[in-house]
Design a protein around this motif. Structure first.
Motif, PDB file in Angstrom:
ATOM      1  N   ASN A  56      33.411  39.067  16.921  1.00 56.68           N
ATOM      2  CA  ASN A  56      32.501  40.114  16.439  1.00 56.68           C
ATOM      3  C   ASN A  56      31.025  39.758  16.590  1.00 56.68           C
ATOM      4  N   LYS A  57      30.763  38.591  17.229  1.00 52.35           N
ATOM      5  CA  LYS A  57      29.371  38.238  17.538  1.00 52.35           C
ATOM      6  C   LYS A  57      29.158  38.008  19.034  1.00 52.35           C
ATOM      7  N   ALA A  58      30.213  37.575  19.693  1.00 49.33           N
ATOM      8  CA  ALA A  58      30.061  37.209  21.100  1.00 49.33           C
ATOM      9  C   ALA A  58      31.336  37.518  21.877  1.00 49.33           C
ATOM     10  N   THR A  59      31.143  37.689  23.182  1.00 45.58           N
ATOM     11  CA  THR A  59      32.245  37.952  24.105  1.00 45.58           C
ATOM     12  C   THR A  59      32.263  36.827  25.141  1.00 45.58           C
ATOM     13  N   LEU A  60      33.458  36.416  25.502  1.00 48.90           N
ATOM     14  CA  LEU A  60      33.612  35.396  26.548  1.00 48.90           C
ATOM     15  C   LEU A  60      34.406  35.982  27.701  1.00 48.90           C
ATOM     16  N   VAL A  61      33.877  35.853  28.904  1.00 52.74           N
ATOM     17  CA  VAL A  61      34.614  36.254  30.104  1.00 52.74           C
ATOM     18  C   VAL A  61      35.063  34.991  30.833  1.00 52.74           C
ATOM     19  N   VAL A  62      36.319  34.993  31.291  1.00 52.76           N
ATOM     20  CA  VAL A  62      36.820  33.869  32.087  1.00 52.76           C
ATOM     21  C   VAL A  62      37.101  34.364  33.497  1.00 52.76           C
ATOM     22  N   ASP A  63      36.295  33.921  34.428  1.00 53.60           N
ATOM     23  CA  ASP A  63      36.315  34.221  35.874  1.00 53.60           C
ATOM     24  C   ASP A  63      35.485  35.458  36.239  1.00 53.60           C
ATOM     25  N   THR A  64      34.969  35.409  37.472  1.00 55.38           N
ATOM     26  CA  THR A  64      33.967  36.400  37.890  1.00 55.38           C
ATOM     27  C   THR A  64      34.456  37.410  38.911  1.00 55.38           C
ATOM     28  N   GLY A  65      35.637  37.182  39.522  1.00 58.05           N
ATOM     29  CA  GLY A  65      36.000  37.989  40.676  1.00 58.05           C
ATOM     30  C   GLY A  65      35.218  37.535  41.898  1.00 58.05           C
ATOM     31  N   LEU A  66      35.559  38.122  43.062  1.00 56.17           N
ATOM     32  CA  LEU A  66      34.931  37.726  44.336  1.00 56.17           C
ATOM     33  C   LEU A  66      33.597  38.453  44.514  1.00 56.17           C
ATOM     34  N   GLY A  67      32.510  37.720  44.360  1.00 54.56           N
ATOM     35  CA  GLY A  67      31.184  38.275  44.601  1.00 54.56           C
ATOM     36  C   GLY A  67      30.643  39.092  43.434  1.00 54.56           C
ATOM     37  N   PRO A  68      29.315  39.307  43.439  1.00 51.07           N
ATOM     38  CA  PRO A  68      28.617  39.958  42.324  1.00 51.07           C
ATOM     39  C   PRO A  68      29.086  41.382  41.993  1.00 51.07           C
ATOM     40  N   HIS A  99      37.077  33.185  41.807  1.00 48.85           N
ATOM     41  CA  HIS A  99      36.951  32.871  40.382  1.00 48.85           C
ATOM     42  C   HIS A  99      35.504  32.672  39.949  1.00 48.85           C
ATOM     43  N   ALA A 100      34.643  32.299  40.897  1.00 47.30           N
ATOM     44  CA  ALA A 100      33.322  31.831  40.476  1.00 47.30           C
ATOM     45  C   ALA A 100      32.134  32.383  41.255  1.00 47.30           C
ATOM     46  N   SER A 101      32.376  33.200  42.302  1.00 49.99           N
ATOM     47  CA  SER A 101      31.232  33.612  43.126  1.00 49.99           C
ATOM     48  C   SER A 101      30.587  34.924  42.679  1.00 49.99           C
ATOM     49  N   GLY A 102      31.065  35.501  41.564  1.00 49.32           N
ATOM     50  CA  GLY A 102      30.515  36.789  41.134  1.00 49.32           C
ATOM     51  C   GLY A 102      29.521  36.694  39.996  1.00 49.32           C
ATOM     52  N   GLU A 103      29.081  35.488  39.708  1.00 51.50           N
ATOM     53  CA  GLU A 103      28.231  35.276  38.531  1.00 51.50           C
ATOM     54  C   GLU A 103      26.970  36.137  38.545  1.00 51.50           C
ATOM     55  N   ALA A 104      26.400  36.342  39.729  1.00 48.80           N
ATOM     56  CA  ALA A 104      25.137  37.083  39.813  1.00 48.80           C
ATOM     57  C   ALA A 104      25.286  38.558  39.412  1.00 48.80           C
ATOM     58  N   LEU A 149      24.968  30.772  43.642  1.00 46.71           N
ATOM     59  CA  LEU A 149      25.761  29.983  42.707  1.00 46.71           C
ATOM     60  C   LEU A 149      24.778  29.207  41.827  1.00 46.71           C
ATOM     61  N   ARG A 150      24.535  29.712  40.623  1.00 44.31           N
ATOM     62  CA  ARG A 150      23.489  29.053  39.835  1.00 44.31           C
ATOM     63  C   ARG A 150      24.050  27.916  38.978  1.00 44.31           C
ATOM     64  N   THR A 151      23.157  27.070  38.553  1.00 43.33           N
ATOM     65  CA  THR A 151      23.516  25.947  37.687  1.00 43.33           C
ATOM     66  C   THR A 151      23.929  26.478  36.325  1.00 43.33           C
ATOM     67  N   PRO A 152      25.003  25.958  35.744  1.00 43.46           N
ATOM     68  CA  PRO A 152      25.416  26.432  34.412  1.00 43.46           C
ATOM     69  C   PRO A 152      24.357  26.140  33.353  1.00 43.46           C
ATOM     70  N   ASP A 153      24.362  26.940  32.304  1.00 39.46           N
ATOM     71  CA  ASP A 153      23.488  26.688  31.154  1.00 39.46           C
ATOM     72  C   ASP A 153      24.028  25.532  30.320  1.00 39.46           C
TER      73      ASP A 153
END
Ligand SMILES: [Zn+2]
Length: 306
Positions: A56-68, A99-104, A149-153
């Motif tokens: 109820n305060k935050a949402t977590l997404v696991v995986d980005t799909g292929l591309g932004p 899994h990881a290239s859609g972060e943007a 592909l940015r550096t994680p926070d």
């Protein structure tokens, strides 16, 4: 869609989905429908299956799909599921592009988290992998045209616990190498839901990447997962199931590893062992769509190399 032959090393990674046997490349555009996995976990079922965990305060997404473009779709669904949550976390099961290239595609302010082993693989091979995938079909070229592909926070070594609010926590876990060296597991409490990536699948032949773990390390990871007492499992490339998937995965890998070790001890070459064990396991496990001689031989070679 382009039907150019796909390199075998890539094909083996997705030949998995029976639905996708024809044409030979997966449908990489994620839809907007969700499937509820447990009280606080939803999934977009596709290539790959993506988890959205809602507190109820935050949402977590696991995986980005292929591309932004896929990342943006997921972010939109996450917003729809929890319009008032001020915080959005994003993590990835492993560094492979679907899994990881859609972060943007995620909104500014999204907090990107990844385990250190996975980030090392991303730094070493992430860009090259995106470039390889981008050559596979014109659609994939388009999807990956602008996929920074940015550096994680935040990075972590073994475990990071996220408080999503309302009593919902997500434990992000690194238990060791399996499909890749950086496989990340997300365990959601109180649901006892495991977002398992490639590590626990549902009737899907286990694939070890060239820079992945070993059959033995995969089994060690499964022992640690067994201690979590999982109730629901959402794998990335197969159907969701209950906690029994953890034991099934262990049984399958143990059996194949034992048979390969027997053949190795009796002097059979890895290549011949693969040819023998392919049909043997196909008979025993007829409903594994990606169980073929090629994948079995690949796995056997990993056993021989232990
Ligand atoms: Zn993968």
């Amino acid at each position: 869609m382009d039907f150019r032959p796909v390199p075998l090393f890539l094909l083996s990674a997705w030949a998995a989905s029976a639905l996708l046997a024809q044409p030979p490349v997966p449908q990489a555009i994620l839809g907007e429908e969700t499937l509820r996995i447990s009280d606080h976990v939803w999934a977009i079922m596709g290539w790959p299956n993506v988890a959205i965990v809602v507190g109820n305060k935050a949402t977590l997404v696991v995986d980005t799909g292929l591309g932004p473009r896929n990342g943006a779709t997921i972010a939109r669904i996450a917003k729809r599921l929890a319009p008032n949550n001020p915080k959005l976390y994003l993590t990835t099961t492993h560094y492979h592009p679907e899994h990881a290239s859609g972060e943007a595609g995620f909104p500014p302010g999204t907090i990107l988290i990844r385990n250190a082993a996975q980030q090392r693989q991303m730094d070493e091979d992430g860009r090259a992998m995106v470039e390889r995938f981008a050559k596979i079909t014109p659609l994939w070229t388009e999807l990956l045209a602008d996929a920074p592909l940015r550096t994680p926070d935040i990075t972590f070594d073994n475990e990071l616990k996220l408080d999503l609010g309302g009593g919902v926590t997500a434990r992000l876990l690194w238990f060791g190498g399996a499909h890749t060296m950086g496989d990340e597991l997300t365990f959601v409490e109180p649901d006892r839901t495991l977002v398992s990536g490639d590590v626990v699948q549902n009737k899907f032949f286990p694939l070890i990447n060239a820079n992945g773990g070993t059959p033995a390390s995969w089994l060690a990871v499964l022992d640690k997962i067994a201690a979590l007492n999982v109730l629901h499992v959402l794998p990335d490339h197969s159907a969701p199931g209950d906690g029994s998937l953890v034991a099934s995965e262990k049984k399958f890998i143990s059996e194949l590893r034992s048979r390969a070790m027997e053949l190795k001890a009796s002097g059979v070459s890895a290549e011949d062992a693969g040819k023998r064990l392919g049909p043997e396991f196909k008979t025993k496990y007829p409903d594994y769509p990606n169980l073929n001689d090629n994948n079995v031989t690949g796995f056997v070679k990993h056993v021989y190399a232990e």
